[in-house]
Design a protein around this motif. Structure first.
Motif, PDB file in Angstrom:
ATOM      1  N   VAL B 209       0.839  -1.198   0.000  1.00 22.04           N
ATOM      2  CA  VAL B 209       0.000   0.000   0.000  1.00 22.04           C
ATOM      3  C   VAL B 209       0.874   1.248   0.000  1.00 22.04           C
ATOM      4  N   PHE B 210       1.924   1.221   0.788  1.00 25.72           N
ATOM      5  CA  PHE B 210       2.793   2.389   0.878  1.00 25.72           C
ATOM      6  C   PHE B 210       3.423   2.710  -0.471  1.00 25.72           C
ATOM      7  N   GLY B 211       3.848   1.679  -1.190  1.00 25.95           N
ATOM      8  CA  GLY B 211       4.488   1.899  -2.488  1.00 25.95           C
ATOM      9  C   GLY B 211       3.621   2.733  -3.403  1.00 25.95           C
ATOM     10  N   PHE B 212       2.321   2.403  -3.466  1.00 25.63           N
ATOM     11  CA  PHE B 212       1.438   3.146  -4.359  1.00 25.63           C
ATOM     12  C   PHE B 212       1.045   4.503  -3.768  1.00 25.63           C
ATOM     13  N   THR B 213       0.678   4.486  -2.476  1.00 29.94           N
ATOM     14  CA  THR B 213       0.153   5.733  -1.918  1.00 29.94           C
ATOM     15  C   THR B 213       1.243   6.782  -1.757  1.00 29.94           C
ATOM     16  N   PHE B 214       2.476   6.354  -1.508  1.00 29.37           N
ATOM     17  CA  PHE B 214       3.519   7.359  -1.342  1.00 29.37           C
ATOM     18  C   PHE B 214       3.744   8.136  -2.637  1.00 29.37           C
ATOM     19  N   SER B 215       3.574   7.442  -3.774  1.00 33.33           N
ATOM     20  CA  SER B 215       3.706   8.133  -5.065  1.00 33.33           C
ATOM     21  C   SER B 215       2.739   9.300  -5.121  1.00 33.33           C
ATOM     22  N   MET B 216       1.467   8.993  -4.818  1.00 34.99           N
ATOM     23  CA  MET B 216       0.455  10.042  -4.918  1.00 34.99           C
ATOM     24  C   MET B 216       0.679  11.116  -3.867  1.00 34.99           C
ATOM     25  N   PHE B 217       1.128  10.693  -2.697  1.00 36.66           N
ATOM     26  CA  PHE B 217       1.394  11.634  -1.606  1.00 36.66           C
ATOM     27  C   PHE B 217       2.458  12.649  -2.030  1.00 36.66           C
ATOM     28  N   ALA B 218       3.532  12.158  -2.673  1.00 37.08           N
ATOM     29  CA  ALA B 218       4.588  13.072  -3.103  1.00 37.08           C
ATOM     30  C   ALA B 218       4.119  13.967  -4.239  1.00 37.08           C
ATOM     31  N   TRP B 219       3.287  13.421  -5.149  1.00 35.10           N
ATOM     32  CA  TRP B 219       2.739  14.289  -6.207  1.00 35.10           C
ATOM     33  C   TRP B 219       1.959  15.419  -5.575  1.00 35.10           C
ATOM     34  N   ASP B 220       1.130  15.046  -4.606  1.00 35.61           N
ATOM     35  CA  ASP B 220       0.245  16.034  -3.999  1.00 35.61           C
ATOM     36  C   ASP B 220       1.033  17.106  -3.268  1.00 35.61           C
ATOM     37  N   ILE B 221       1.815  16.672  -2.268  1.00 43.41           N
ATOM     38  CA  ILE B 221       2.385  17.632  -1.343  1.00 43.41           C
ATOM     39  C   ILE B 221       3.435  18.513  -2.018  1.00 43.41           C
ATOM     40  N   THR B 222       4.374  17.917  -2.744  1.00 41.60           N
ATOM     41  CA  THR B 222       5.456  18.739  -3.278  1.00 41.60           C
ATOM     42  C   THR B 222       5.358  18.975  -4.778  1.00 41.60           C
ATOM     43  N   MET B 223       4.966  17.955  -5.557  1.00 38.83           N
ATOM     44  CA  MET B 223       5.011  18.174  -7.000  1.00 38.83           C
ATOM     45  C   MET B 223       3.920  19.131  -7.441  1.00 38.83           C
ATOM     46  N   SER B 224       2.764  19.114  -6.768  1.00 39.70           N
ATOM     47  CA  SER B 224       1.679  19.985  -7.216  1.00 39.70           C
ATOM     48  C   SER B 224       1.917  21.445  -6.832  1.00 39.70           C
ATOM     49  N   VAL B 225       2.981  21.729  -6.074  1.00 42.30           N
ATOM     50  CA  VAL B 225       3.328  23.127  -5.831  1.00 42.30           C
ATOM     51  C   VAL B 225       3.686  23.776  -7.167  1.00 42.30           C
ATOM     52  N   ASP B 226       4.442  23.035  -7.996  1.00 39.25           N
ATOM     53  CA  ASP B 226       4.672  23.470  -9.381  1.00 39.25           C
ATOM     54  C   ASP B 226       3.717  22.657 -10.251  1.00 39.25           C
ATOM     55  N   ALA B 227       2.496  23.125 -10.376  1.00 41.72           N
ATOM     56  CA  ALA B 227       1.458  22.261 -10.956  1.00 41.72           C
ATOM     57  C   ALA B 227       1.676  21.961 -12.435  1.00 41.72           C
ATOM     58  N   HIS B 228       2.416  22.808 -13.131  1.00 44.06           N
ATOM     59  CA  HIS B 228       2.618  22.556 -14.563  1.00 44.06           C
ATOM     60  C   HIS B 228       3.677  21.503 -14.814  1.00 44.06           C
ATOM     61  N   TRP B 229       4.517  21.340 -13.839  1.00 39.30           N
ATOM     62  CA  TRP B 229       5.690  20.502 -14.040  1.00 39.30           C
ATOM     63  C   TRP B 229       5.401  19.081 -13.576  1.00 39.30           C
TER      64      TRP B 229
END
Lengths: 185, 440
Positions: B209-229
């Motif tokens: 579960v962690f393997g999949f959810t951590f991906s989305m967690f990192a997209w959300d918290i840090t990657m979506s700060v630069d939403a275009h990238w």
């Protein structure tokens, strides 16, 4: 196990007594008691690494890792000089508007060349230190150590070593077989 | 393998002295004070920005520094439990003697998760988007690059994801800790694998579960700060950042405990050597991920992707950018490679401090450049709808929150260490671990 042993080498005619075992624990225990009693244990041959054995035998730490570092730095220097010479000093080429001299572009080749130099250098060192050259065949002390047996080899010094007592220690420790070394070549 | 002299397994408890507590209190108090001073004295004046635009910056900076500091410590505590999970699944024996240190580190998870949730909630609802560009009013509708992501990037779904993921991880971590502590009390002996098996089964589920959810967690918290990238390796890169920091913290805490006379004869230089190897290895793993992400973007030269590195490498963040590589790669690589260095507490402390500062700086670089940018209308001249704000540097706010969270983290971890024996006395692998030997 790469050891730095200069005094005696395999192919000499020194007499040795071998104890053959089938268990790493007993092998280690017997080696320990032999060392404590002052026997000249030449080496212990095992099909896999046995923990603590290197400490019991007093094997010195190999300097192979330092050599590896030197090889890696040689590779790194040659990679960086090669790339900066060709792409900046000798024949600058404009690729996608990127600068001529830029370190990130050099990372992959530098990395690969460092590893290549390290790998070849270490294998070369290993062959040289163990005196494994072309056309030379190694005298394996007992072919079964490449499968599932453990062999303790003890140097027998004429007039000094009590062979009977030595073979008794071997047998009491659970040796399957005690014999003198035979040159199998 | 049984040859050494008999091993004495004691019931050893950690005593959290008042003197040690004072350090955490000072760190927390000082941090809060500095952060407040930083916040109230921050009056930016940047050329080309109107009064109204400048007015947004203090709140953005406050939320941004809270988020990246909270994220940093949450990653450390999460990756500590992940280390236990991985070792458990790999049937590792050597780590058992230091297992309680990792368990104590994971005690910080609930606080980290709450911090993240509060900051995200405030960003999304109270500050009209705050640090998240995509959450500003009208951005998702007017921006053609973001319009297709609406089904994923929307406020309620974002919060639901954050709450369920972190909630599940916190639950799993607390269960794993509980099994481990119950084992000390209820296990009938070293051959009793009841709690080991329970922990093993939960670890297997948690890992998947962690393997999949951590991906989305990192997209959300840090990657979506630069939403275009977007970068597909960004998750593993975050994972590596957190893991390197977690191993370093564990390494330093274990040294601290040993220096104060705990775990004598149980945790030896051999364990320190292996923990040090982990620190070294994961630092190299981090560098690999960093390079993999950077090189592809560098070579491909696609505008949407390059936009992420442009301000960081050539813009006002370039110092942090290169500082990052020096602290996280060059220093550990050259100072920590030798065998003797990993067994030396002084070198360990220097390298550990460098790695921790480096990864803190790394998380800062992930969040702050994007968080400070202002949203504006999408036009032909400005197709991404972003006004770039130059780096505001590392000031009292960032340092203050670092100090606050560091004090809180230390307090929770040290409190966590007192809750059980310093090493599991009835774990099936404890004897194997005590005799651990890395060889000559």
């Amino acid at each position: 196990m790469l050891t730095q042993r200069k005094e005696i080498h395999y192919m000499d005619n020194n007499k040795m007594l071998l104890g053959v075992y089938d268990n790493p624990d007993t092998t280690l225990d017997v080696t320990k008691s032999l060392k404590e009693k002052g026997y000249d244990v030449y080496d212990v041959y095992t099909p896999f690494a046995v923990h603590n054995l290197d400490r019991v035998l007093g094997v010195k730490r190999s300097r192979l890792s330092s050599a590896a570092f030197v090889f890696a730095m040689t590779g790194l220097t040659s990679a960086v000089s090669l790339q900066s010479f060709t792409s900046y000093f000798d024949w600058p080429m404009l690729i996608g508007g990127k600068p001529f001299l830029h370190i990130p572009t050099y990372i992959p080749i530098t990395f690969e060349l460092s590893i290549l130099f390290t790998a070849f250098g270490m294998v070369g060192c290993f062959f040289i230190v163990n005196k494994m050259f072309w056309g030379r065949n190694t005298n394996i002390i007992d072919l079964r150590v490449t499968d599932d047996r453990f062999v303790i080899a003890v140097n027998v010094h004429e007039g000094k070593t009590d062979v009977n007592e030595l073979s008794n220690i071997f047998k009491q420790g659970g040796a399957l077989e005690v014999r003198e070394r035979i040159n199998e070549l | 393998m049984g040859h050494t002299t008999a091993i004495q397994l004691r019931e050893e408890k950690f005593v959290y002295t008042d003197k040690a507590k004072r350090l955490s209190y000072i760190l927390m108090g000082l941090g809060l004070l500095l952060a407040l001073i930083g916040f109230f004295t921050y009056h930016p004046s940047i050329e080309g920005l109107s009064e109204e635009q400048l007015h947004h910056l203090p709140a953005k900076r406050l939320l941004g520094s809270l988020l990246f500091n909270g994220y940093f410590f949450f990653l450390i505590s999460t990756l500590a439990i992940i280390f236990i999970v991985i070792s458990q699944l790999a049937n590792a024996g050597w780590y058992v003697a230091v297992r309680r240190v990792f368990e104590a580190m994971s005690e910080f998870m609930p606080i980290g998760a709450i911090t993240l949730f509060v900051v995200v909630f405030l960003s999304l609802y109270a500050f009209h988007g705050g640090i998240y560009h995509w959450a500003h009013d009208g951005v998702m509708e007017s921006d053609p690059l973001l319009a297709k992501k609406t089904w994923y990037l929307n406020k309620p779904f974002f919060l639901i994801r954050l709450a369920t993921f972190t909630g599940f991880w916190v639950f799993c971590a607390s269960m794993i800790r509980k099994f481990s502590r119950q084992e000390d009390q209820l296990s009938t002996g070293l051959t009793d694998t009841t709690f080991f098996d329970k922990s093993y089964n939960l670890s297997a589920l948690f890992m998947i579960v962690f393997g999949f959810t951590f991906s989305m967690f990192a997209w959300d918290i840090t990657m979506s700060v630069d939403a275009h990238w977007y970068s597909t390796i960004f998750t593993i890169y975050n994972f590596a950042t957190g893991w390197a920091s977690a191993m370093t913290v564990a390494y330093l805490i274990t040294w601290y405990l040993r220096k104060n006379g705990y775990m004598q004869g149980i945790v030896t230089d051999e364990h320190m050597h292996d923990l040090g190897k982990w620190v070294f290895a994961i630092s190299m793993f981090w560098t690999y991920m960093w390079t993999a992400q950077f090189l592809l973007i560098w070579y491909a030269n696609i505008p949407e992707e390059v936009a992420y590195y442009q301000p960081r490498m050539y813009g006002s963040y370039s110092f942090s950018f290169y500082f990052n590589l020096v602290l996280n790669f060059v220093i550990p690589f050259f100072m920590f490679m030798k065998r003797g260095a990993k067994r030396n507490p002084n070198i360990g402390a220097i390298v550990g401090a460098c790695i921790l500062i480096g990864h803190w700086n790394d998380v800062y670089l992930m969040v702050m450049p994007g968080a400070m940018n202002l949203a504006t209308a999408v036009t032909d001249h400005n197709p991404v709808g972003i006004i770039e704000v130059p780096s505001q540097g590392v000031g009292l706010m960032e340092i203050g929150f670092l100090s606050l969270f560091a004090g809180l983290f230390l307090y929770i971890v040290m409190k966590g260490l007192t809750k059980a024996n310093l090493y599991p006395t009835k774990h099936p692998y404890i004897l194997e671990s005590v005799q651990h030997d890395t060889g000559v």
